[in-house]
Scaffold this motif. Structure first.
Motif, PDB file in Angstrom:
ATOM      1  N   UNK A  49      -5.105  32.607  -7.262  1.00  9.43           N
ATOM      2  CA  UNK A  49      -4.902  33.185  -8.588  1.00  9.43           C
ATOM      3  C   UNK A  49      -3.595  33.960  -8.665  1.00  9.43           C
ATOM      4  N   UNK A  50      -3.136  34.436  -7.509  1.00  9.05           N
ATOM      5  CA  UNK A  50      -1.893  35.207  -7.461  1.00  9.05           C
ATOM      6  C   UNK A  50      -0.656  34.324  -7.457  1.00  9.05           C
ATOM      7  N   UNK A 108     -11.138  31.699   0.173  1.00 12.21           N
ATOM      8  CA  UNK A 108     -12.468  32.275  -0.015  1.00 12.21           C
ATOM      9  C   UNK A 108     -12.383  33.513  -0.905  1.00 12.21           C
ATOM     10  N   UNK A 109     -13.539  33.981  -1.325  1.00 11.18           N
ATOM     11  CA  UNK A 109     -13.587  35.118  -2.238  1.00 11.18           C
ATOM     12  C   UNK A 109     -13.113  36.410  -1.591  1.00 11.18           C
ATOM     13  N   UNK A 153     -19.748  26.792   1.884  1.00 16.33           N
ATOM     14  CA  UNK A 153     -18.509  26.089   2.186  1.00 16.33           C
ATOM     15  C   UNK A 153     -18.848  24.633   2.464  1.00 16.33           C
ATOM     16  N   UNK A 154     -18.249  23.730   1.703  1.00 15.18           N
ATOM     17  CA  UNK A 154     -18.519  22.306   1.832  1.00 15.18           C
ATOM     18  C   UNK A 154     -17.377  21.637   2.598  1.00 15.18           C
ATOM     19  N   UNK A 155     -17.750  20.784   3.546  1.00 18.23           N
ATOM     20  CA  UNK A 155     -16.806  20.177   4.479  1.00 18.23           C
ATOM     21  C   UNK A 155     -17.043  18.675   4.505  1.00 18.23           C
ATOM     22  N   UNK A 156     -15.991  17.897   4.355  1.00 19.46           N
ATOM     23  CA  UNK A 156     -16.128  16.453   4.542  1.00 19.46           C
ATOM     24  C   UNK A 156     -15.751  16.118   5.978  1.00 19.46           C
TER      25      UNK A 156
END
Length: 392
Positions: free
Chosen positions: A309-310, A367-368, A86-89
């Protein structure tokens, strides 16, 4: 000094607006989600927890064994990378951080912690930024960082870790359409998204445009907005119409979705025809409409967005301190996190997400495992919304 949309406006809400917001919450039916009350059985509910940040300001260590024990100063963008991290700025410390979901370790992957604009041609960890707002990844796994106060878009090579500027020349301006993006001028670019061909779309917020960068040629042009602040006409060509402060972008099902921070609306531009239509918001500032038609809802400061996606569009509202879900198939809207505009100070974890105050949230991603991640910006935390059973 530029007007700082994200962090200044929380101080300017009038007493009248607060009263209107309170009235709106009281008038919502039990099916609304402002209070976390029961809704339709097919709606997912969440519990909230902190996964990064200890609630305090300050620079983040280059490596931290426990992400919740160290500062994450003003987190903005959140995005999962192709490596599962997880990438956070963190704009307060001018860094991009990587959270390992398995170990909880937090690592600085771009930025030195010092404000500036240096480092192109070298490792991203030795580069300096001036408020990196959002981070995204292209199909090759390269990291794209929107360096807002430097008026540029930068790319970090996945293999070498080398950083370069790919759009903007570092000077605020409004020029360059039809030419190379690296020679163009942006004005406080705020958000970005990519399509499946790695075409980049940038919310050029104070130029009131959405600009497109071709992945092959590097050419930049405008696809939404004529440079004037205003409201685009319904069913018109988006590039010929006014626009104001595009502060959230997402691509889904052949459309570019965008939110206007100042106009309190969400539009969809058809990527094939360029025609734009409003999907949500009356244009009035407020907090109402949960459980109904998104076109009849009111917003205050819509910002970051993502679409599952939903076909669920998750929209962060900074001034209302909430995360709302717009169902693109059923044309409904509800609140899934946050209490509303009058409560914002962090009050703990492990509770239903609609009972947890948020403070000027900015970014959101999915998230997945079906959980949602959002940046609780002024509470200096990154929060996770974990799917919960209705009995929790």
């Amino acid at each position: 000094m530029p007007h700082r949309f994200p962090l200044a406006d929380h101080q300017s809400s009038s007493v009248g607006m607060l009263l209107l917001s309170l009235m709106a919450m009281l008038l919502l039916s039990p099916a609304g989600s402002v209070s976390g009350a029961d809704g339709p059985p097919d709606q997912q509910h969440y519990r909230i927890e902190t996964i990064a940040g200890n609630g305090r300001r300050g620079d983040t260590p280059a490596v931290a064994a426990d992400a919740t024990a160290v500062p994450v100063d003003l987190p903005f963008g959140v995005e999962y990378g192709p490596d599962g991290g997880l990438y956070i700025t963190a704009i307060g410390s001018h860094r991009v951080l990587r959270l390992d979901p398995e170990t909880g370790h937090l690592t600085s992957v771009a930025g030195t912690g010092r404000k500036g604009y240096t480092g192109d041609g070298g490792p991203a960890t030795a580069a300096s930024f001036n408020e990196p707002y959002e981070v995204r990844f292209d199909s090759r796994g390269n990291m794209l960082i929107l360096d807002m106060q430097n008026h540029v878009l930068r790319r970090v090579d996945r293999t070498s870790g080398i950083i370069v500027t790919i759009a903007g020349d570092g000077v605020a301006g409004d020029e360059g359409d039809g030419g190379p993006a690296v020679a163009a001028r942006l004005r406080y670019p705020h958000c970005l998204t990519l399509d499946t061909h790695d075409t980049i779309f940038v919310g050029d917020i104070l130029n009131h445009r959405v600009r497109r960068i071709d992945a092959n040629s590097g050419r930049i042009d405008t696809v939404v907005g004529n440079g004037l602040p205003g409201v685009p006409g319904e069913g018109t060509l988006a590039r010929e119409q006014p626009l104001e402060t595009p502060q959230g972008l997402a691509i889904h099902d052949g459309g570019l979705w965008l939110a206007s921070y100042r106009r309190h609306r969400v539009w969809r531009m058809d990527l094939e025809t360029g025609v734009i239509r409003c999907f949500a918001g009356t244009g009035q500032q407020g907090y109402s409409g949960d459980g109904g038609d998104p076109l009849q809802a009111t917003f205050d400061g819509p910002r970051g967005m993502t679409i599952s996606r939903e076909g669920l569009l998750y929209l962060v509202e900074g001034e209302n301190n909430v995360l709302r879900e717009l169902n693109l198939r059923q044309n409904t809207i509800r609140t899934v996190a946050g209490v509303g505009p009058t409560q914002h100070v962090y009050a703990g974890d492990g509770v239903p997400a609609t009972e947890a105050p948020l403070w000027q949230p900015h970014g959101v991603c999915v998230s997945r495992d079906g959980s949602l991640i959002l940046s609780d910006t002024i509470n200096h935390r990154v929060r996770k919304l974990v799917p919960a059973s209705r009995g929790d």
